[in-house]
Design an enzyme around this catalytic site. Sequence first.
Site, short mmCIF file in Angstrom:
data_model
loop_
_atom_site.label_atom_id
_atom_site.label_comp_id
_atom_site.label_asym_id
_atom_site.label_seq_id
_atom_site.Cartn_x
_atom_site.Cartn_y
_atom_site.Cartn_z
NE ARG A 166 5.51 15.69 4.72
CZ ARG A 166 6.82 15.77 4.88
NH1 ARG A 166 7.51 16.71 4.26
NH2 ARG A 166 7.45 14.91 5.66
CD GLU A 184 -2.53 -1.32 2.66
OE1 GLU A 184 -2.24 -0.49 3.56
OE2 GLU A 184 -3.35 -2.24 2.85
N PRO A 185 1.68 1.48 -1.03
CG PRO A 185 2.72 1.50 -3.13
CD PRO A 185 1.83 0.65 -2.25
N GLY A 186 2.19 5.02 -0.76
CA GLY A 186 1.61 6.32 -1.06
C GLY A 186 2.69 7.31 -1.41
NE ARG A 187 6.16 9.93 3.29
CZ ARG A 187 5.77 10.89 4.13
NH1 ARG A 187 6.10 12.14 3.90
NH2 ARG A 187 5.07 10.58 5.20
CB CYS A 208 -2.48 36.08 10.39
SG CYS A 208 -2.16 37.84 10.29
#
Length: 424
Positions: free
Chosen positions: A322, A283-286, A352
């Site tokens: 991030r 289940e790879p994402g990044r 702000c």
Amino acid sequence: MTPTLPDSDGFDYRDGQLHAEQVSLGTLAERFGTPLYVYSRRAIERAYDRYADALSGRSSLVCYAMKANSNLAVLDLLARRGAGFDIVSGGELERVLAAGGDPSRTVFSGVGKSVAEIEQALRADILCFNIESAPELERIDAVARRLGTRARISVRVNPDVDARTHPYISTGLKNNKFGVAYADTLALYRDAARRPGIEIVGIDCHIGSQITEAGPYIDAAERVLDLVDGLERDGIGLRHIDFGGGLGIRYGEETPPATGELVAALMARVDARGHGAKTVMFEPGRSLVGNAGVLLTRVEYLKPGEARSFAIVDGAMNDLMRPTMYDAWMGAVPVCPRDGAASVYDIVGPVCESGDWLARDRTLVLRPGDLLAITSAGAYGMAMSSNYNTRGRAAEVMVDGDHAYLVRARERPAQLFAGESRLP
């Protein structure tokens, strides 16, 4: 001097300007404005192919963890390539279907699946639910029986293995909210095997994200394979073993294992334990999209200070969370590098908040109007963005060779409050 870029098949400097494949980022900024997310089709395809090639010759499925980047163009591209999908909400399932993804190649993870989401997934006939607790098993069984069907399930095991990553993205320790405690797993499978609305098909494990060494994966795999052996002794056979995702990428100085090396090490353990005939899943994402994208932003002001100097850009924490959320280091490189005397800047946005920063202590030669590329922004960039300060989210562009396609239009202020109303 040409800046160093992280690993990517999609971005490089040509004729003094940073390009996405064959298109200059300066051209994209002029055409689509900034801040702007830019993705490389080639980089995504090659990252996926590294998993597919490593698994060639065996029954396997690579399910993209779409929480990393759920743009329809990204999902469409990966679906065409043969990927399945790992979803964590009913909304993500709708995106899979809208992008032409196959629900029969989709797994549903997450600790808080609602009754409506379970019904939605059963009607779509997804591959399986990754169960994360005993109460969830009870709920899925009840919903499946009410609908006159059986739910295919896989238990997500919490192996109590330290992924040695940021605590917010570590998911495999016993004090994390994810998965079923290792000691409780066999009993939960025995319970599941007795339920008329449940069909057991696999076992799942995911220990965290941005993992940059193979050791934690191997440790977790051995514990999962011990459970597979125990289940078979109990007469509970499995069709698949899902090793999850979490392989890290290089933002700066990280040295994660190559995809093929990690997959080969895990498959060696699977084969040595006698389970080579089972379907293996990841289940790879990044690792599929992280280094396939940049956030393009323009310098508005240079603000020298006694303690720190600031390059104020039009991108902000609402565009890229991030750094603020994880104190994450991300590359920041000029699109057109200049000669001259460099200064040390914090790269900050207009939101702000004192936490509104994209990079700190960067030595750069800058002028107002210059373009910067925040690198490795393809994962958990746009997906985590918000409308804080009533800022429209950035546009997204996919580059394919010498073509650039707008795959998400920039939001306008009127769109942000279109669903609101004044008091009578």
